[in-house]
Enzyme design. Structure first.
Site, PDB file in Angstrom:
ATOM      1  N   ARG A 215       0.844  -1.188   0.000  1.00  0.00           N
ATOM      2  CA  ARG A 215       0.000   0.000   0.000  1.00  0.00           C
ATOM      3  C   ARG A 215       0.882   1.242   0.000  1.00  0.00           C
ATOM      4  O   ARG A 215       2.005   1.223   0.507  1.00  0.00           O
ATOM      5  CB  ARG A 215      -0.917   0.009   1.222  1.00  0.00           C
ATOM      6  CG  ARG A 215      -1.877  -1.173   1.295  1.00  0.00           C
ATOM      7  CD  ARG A 215      -2.714  -1.112   2.562  1.00  0.00           C
ATOM      8  NE  ARG A 215      -3.656  -2.231   2.658  1.00  0.00           N
ATOM      9  CZ  ARG A 215      -3.380  -3.399   3.238  1.00  0.00           C
ATOM     10  NH1 ARG A 215      -2.164  -3.606   3.763  1.00  0.00           N
ATOM     11  NH2 ARG A 215      -4.278  -4.361   3.277  1.00  0.00           N
ATOM     12  N   LYS A 239      -2.086  -2.673   7.948  1.00  0.00           N
ATOM     13  CA  LYS A 239      -3.322  -2.247   8.601  1.00  0.00           C
ATOM     14  C   LYS A 239      -3.420  -2.889   9.974  1.00  0.00           C
ATOM     15  O   LYS A 239      -3.030  -4.032  10.162  1.00  0.00           O
ATOM     16  CB  LYS A 239      -4.540  -2.658   7.756  1.00  0.00           C
ATOM     17  CG  LYS A 239      -4.864  -1.697   6.629  1.00  0.00           C
ATOM     18  CD  LYS A 239      -6.184  -2.075   5.983  1.00  0.00           C
ATOM     19  CE  LYS A 239      -6.610  -1.044   4.950  1.00  0.00           C
ATOM     20  NZ  LYS A 239      -7.904  -1.395   4.329  1.00  0.00           N
ATOM     21  N   ARG A 316      -1.038  -1.622  -7.211  1.00  0.00           N
ATOM     22  CA  ARG A 316      -1.216  -2.774  -6.316  1.00  0.00           C
ATOM     23  C   ARG A 316      -2.059  -3.836  -7.003  1.00  0.00           C
ATOM     24  O   ARG A 316      -1.755  -5.034  -6.937  1.00  0.00           O
ATOM     25  CB  ARG A 316      -1.872  -2.286  -5.026  1.00  0.00           C
ATOM     26  CG  ARG A 316      -2.164  -3.338  -3.961  1.00  0.00           C
ATOM     27  CD  ARG A 316      -2.603  -2.620  -2.695  1.00  0.00           C
ATOM     28  NE  ARG A 316      -3.338  -3.440  -1.759  1.00  0.00           N
ATOM     29  CZ  ARG A 316      -2.773  -4.173  -0.807  1.00  0.00           C
ATOM     30  NH1 ARG A 316      -1.462  -4.218  -0.687  1.00  0.00           N
ATOM     31  NH2 ARG A 316      -3.520  -4.862   0.050  1.00  0.00           N
ATOM     32  N   HIS A 339      -3.647  -8.893   3.482  1.00  0.00           N
ATOM     33  CA  HIS A 339      -5.084  -8.982   3.727  1.00  0.00           C
ATOM     34  C   HIS A 339      -5.352  -9.804   4.984  1.00  0.00           C
ATOM     35  O   HIS A 339      -4.591 -10.711   5.322  1.00  0.00           O
ATOM     36  CB  HIS A 339      -5.794  -9.650   2.542  1.00  0.00           C
ATOM     37  CG  HIS A 339      -5.887  -8.776   1.334  1.00  0.00           C
ATOM     38  ND1 HIS A 339      -6.093  -9.278   0.066  1.00  0.00           N
ATOM     39  CD2 HIS A 339      -5.805  -7.427   1.187  1.00  0.00           C
ATOM     40  CE1 HIS A 339      -6.133  -8.275  -0.802  1.00  0.00           C
ATOM     41  NE2 HIS A 339      -5.959  -7.146  -0.145  1.00  0.00           N
ATOM     42  N   TYR A 348      -9.111 -10.988  -6.768  1.00  0.00           N
ATOM     43  CA  TYR A 348      -8.099 -10.987  -7.817  1.00  0.00           C
ATOM     44  C   TYR A 348      -8.131 -12.227  -8.689  1.00  0.00           C
ATOM     45  O   TYR A 348      -7.477 -12.266  -9.727  1.00  0.00           O
ATOM     46  CB  TYR A 348      -6.714 -10.805  -7.190  1.00  0.00           C
ATOM     47  CG  TYR A 348      -6.560  -9.461  -6.545  1.00  0.00           C
ATOM     48  CD1 TYR A 348      -6.448  -8.303  -7.304  1.00  0.00           C
ATOM     49  CD2 TYR A 348      -6.552  -9.329  -5.157  1.00  0.00           C
ATOM     50  CE1 TYR A 348      -6.328  -7.064  -6.719  1.00  0.00           C
ATOM     51  CE2 TYR A 348      -6.430  -8.092  -4.559  1.00  0.00           C
ATOM     52  CZ  TYR A 348      -6.321  -6.970  -5.341  1.00  0.00           C
ATOM     53  OH  TYR A 348      -6.206  -5.739  -4.750  1.00  0.00           O
TER      54      TYR A 348
END
Length: 369
Positions: A215, A239, A316, A339, A348
């Site tokens: 990211r 994250k 990304r 993730h 994806y």
């Protein structure tokens, strides 16, 4: 450990400021979620939503409190499903001024975030909070009855829309080569000098985005000790403030080394400044911001694609598509992208269409024989 980006620091500042005007139970909620390593940027966004929600409660007469901080949680306990549906209908009908004289309505994604933020707060109050007697503040969770609006496009359709704005493997190589060699040909002499000054940095930045799937805020927050030149890895703050090790391509590592070899000469940073990617402003080296990286990607992609622009997030997506096209598994891609669940990564699978195209060509050939 990677440093927080400017956006993260601003989110922290907003949280502390916003909590001063919030009821005590919202303060407790935010403190609890921060301890549970929720993203501060997510919590900052939630607090924007809560302000809008509590303002509405007072405007509609659900509470006669003069200040938001004085609204008791009993008001939330007494809300009916039709009350919450009215609030979300108002949100979707609300006119938002995008720029002077131009108004738009709130998107489905924006409304969904409101629902998610309030669901999170109500779940905390009805299942995680605790009063002096060890009981939750209340148990009636009206938000459990509220469903998020359905999106009008399927996952496959969304994936194909995203795929239309991504690079395939050869295009990623061509894009980097364009920045290395050809972009300067589109500039005047003054622009060319500026580009040459930052060329190694920009190549390393975009090569890292394309060669890792990180990211943009993770890249912006990188510190020099986060780079493992021996194993070809970088340490990133994901994250939820989770520290992770991310593998990168040999090309990205080579471009990163080339930049780091010249970083001190070009930017002359203070010894305490350990940020990898720098920019110079009024003679002082500062960490590059997320916004500046977004502008760089936009600038180069517009020049490369005759006015069509990409974002770091589209790079990304390009990495993810290329990873699967080369035979990578969904589990490995999930870990690479950082993730939390495989469901997020499964989007994806629809970006990687080559196998489907091969089968369809074979089917078409057999029918025509």
């Amino acid at each position: 450990m990677p440093a927080p980006t400017r956006k993260t620091i601003l989110a922290e500042q907003h949280i502390e400021q916003a909590l001063q005007d919030m009821p005590f139970y919202v303060v407790e909620y935010v403190r609890a979620k921060k301890r549970a390593t929720y993203s501060v940027r997510t919590l900052s966004g939630y607090l924007h939503d809560y302000k809008r929600f509590f303002d509405w409660l007072r405007q509609e007469g659900f509470s006669d409190a003069e200040k938001t901080a004085d609204i008791p949680y009993t008001v939330l306990e007494s809300l009916k499903k039709k009350d919450m549906e009215l609030f979300f209908e108002r949100l979707m009908e609300e006119k938002i001024e995008k720029r002077e004289g131009i108004f738009i309505t709130r998107s489905i994604d924006s409304t969904t975030r409101f629902i998610q933020s309030l669901k999170s707060l109500f779940n905390y109050l009805t299942s995680e909070s605790e009063d002096d007697e060890g009981e939750c503040y209340f148990y009636r969770n009206v938000m459990a009855k509220i469903k998020s609006p359905k999106k009008s496009e399927s996952t496959a359709r969304r994936a194909k829309r995203i795929s239309a704005n991504t690079f395939n493997r050869s295009e990623m190589t061509d894009f980097l080569d364009f920045i290395r060699e050809d972009y300067i040909l589109t500039l005047n002499s003054r622009q060319a000098a500026r580009h040459e000054y930052n060329r190694l940095r920009d190549i390393a930045l975009i090569s890292l985005l394309l060669g890792s799937g990180m990211r943009v805020n993770e890249v912006a927050g990188l510190l020099i000790p986060d780079i493992d030149l021996i194993h070809g890895d970088v340490h990133a703050l994901r994250k939820g403030n989770k520290l992770d090790t991310v593998s990168i391509t040999d090309t990205a590592m080579k471009d990163l080394k080339n930049y780091l070899d010249e970083r001190e000469r070009l930017y002359r940073p203070d010894r305490k400044n350990q940020f990898v990617f720098l920019t110079k402003y009024r003679g002082k080296a500062n960490p590059i911001s997320v916004e500046s990286i977004e502008k760089l990607v936009k600038k180069y992609s517009e020049a490369f694609m005759d006015g069509k622009r990409l974002s770091p997030h589209k790079l990304r997506h390009s990495f993810a598509k290329g990873f699967l096209d080369e035979g990578g598994s969904l589990v490995a891609l999930r870990d690479q992208l950082g993730h939390h669940t495989i469901e997020t990564t499964s989007l994806y699978t629809n970006l990687s269409q080559e196998e489907q195209r091969v089968i369809l060509r074979k089917m078409d050939k057999n029918e025509n024989e």
